[in-house]
Design an enzyme around this catalytic site. Sequence first.
Site, mmCIF file in Angstrom:
data_model
loop_
_atom_site.group_PDB
_atom_site.id
_atom_site.type_symbol
_atom_site.label_atom_id
_atom_site.label_comp_id
_atom_site.label_asym_id
_atom_site.label_seq_id
_atom_site.Cartn_x
_atom_site.Cartn_y
_atom_site.Cartn_z
ATOM 1 N N SER A 28 -12.495 -2.376 0.505
ATOM 2 C CA SER A 28 -12.459 -1.809 2.015
ATOM 3 C C SER A 28 -14.185 -1.574 2.228
ATOM 4 O O SER A 28 -14.857 -0.970 1.305
ATOM 5 C CB SER A 28 -11.982 -0.789 2.033
ATOM 6 O OG SER A 28 -10.539 -0.779 1.819
ATOM 7 N N ARG A 77 1.002 -1.033 -0.057
ATOM 8 C CA ARG A 77 -0.170 -0.061 -0.098
ATOM 9 C C ARG A 77 0.807 1.263 -0.081
ATOM 10 O O ARG A 77 1.571 1.658 1.142
ATOM 11 C CB ARG A 77 -0.856 0.082 1.193
ATOM 12 C CG ARG A 77 -1.783 1.181 1.148
ATOM 13 C CD ARG A 77 -2.716 0.881 2.560
ATOM 14 N NE ARG A 77 -3.892 2.043 2.412
ATOM 15 C CZ ARG A 77 -3.578 3.120 3.304
ATOM 16 N NH1 ARG A 77 -2.461 3.470 3.609
ATOM 17 N NH2 ARG A 77 -4.710 3.748 3.238
ATOM 18 N N LYS A 105 -4.459 5.939 7.942
ATOM 19 C CA LYS A 105 -5.098 6.103 6.650
ATOM 20 C C LYS A 105 -5.805 7.483 6.804
ATOM 21 O O LYS A 105 -6.253 7.983 7.650
ATOM 22 C CB LYS A 105 -6.357 4.898 6.727
ATOM 23 C CG LYS A 105 -7.232 4.975 5.142
ATOM 24 C CD LYS A 105 -8.231 3.903 5.257
ATOM 25 C CE LYS A 105 -8.914 3.680 3.774
ATOM 26 N NZ LYS A 105 -9.540 2.633 3.683
#
Length: 211
Positions: free
Chosen positions: A107, A38, A136
């Site tokens: 998600s 990520r 995040k």
Amino acid sequence: MKDFRLYAITGEEFHPGRELVEVMEQAILGGVDIIQLRDKKSSKKNVLKKAQQLRELTSKHNVTFIVNDHLDVAMAVGADGIHVGQDDLPLAETRKVVGPDMIIGISTHHIDEAKAAEAGGADYIGVGPIFPTKSKEDVVDPVTTSYIAQIEEDISIPYVAIGGIKRHNLKQVMEAGAKRVCMITEIVAAEDVKARCEEIIGLMQEYEEAR
Ligand code: 3NM
């Protein structure tokens, strides 16, 4: 997809001075079953380079490799899967691009999103953020463990709990019914990443047996 228990996402900003591949190899040696690359900041070229390194590493250890967001990179390196968000290409289009075999994860932050993901053919869903997290940006408010209970009730595809999960709150997550957990900081920021993963897996086993 092959079932899994502990899922680690990369977070290079949380281990300054240590190489990405070295940290993720320690996580694999500590027992994680899935690695996700990520990287929201690097250029496409650099994301590709990291994906190539992690593909090599995960292949060597027979661990599932997922790429976040970058469909083209995922396909170019032969990743096992792609992880997308609610604002990315819809699942049907993502499936058209990646073909029938690639794992697609998405998600979700609400039961309606989870139901849509299941109906849309996702292979697994992320369920979170369970707790507050700084890992995040623009993340929604914590969904709490009550979201896990809803998922247990209504969703049949595999799901992984995520967001602010640490050793000290893992028990709540497992007690709510989760079987799979995903972490960034609790794993990659640990001084001894391998030992940390072993400890987390030990706790998961203990809480599972107590269930
Ligand atoms: N996705 P940490 S929460 C990448 O809720 C990500 O979908 C989330 O990092 C979601 O384990 C999150 O350090 C960050 O809290 C997880």
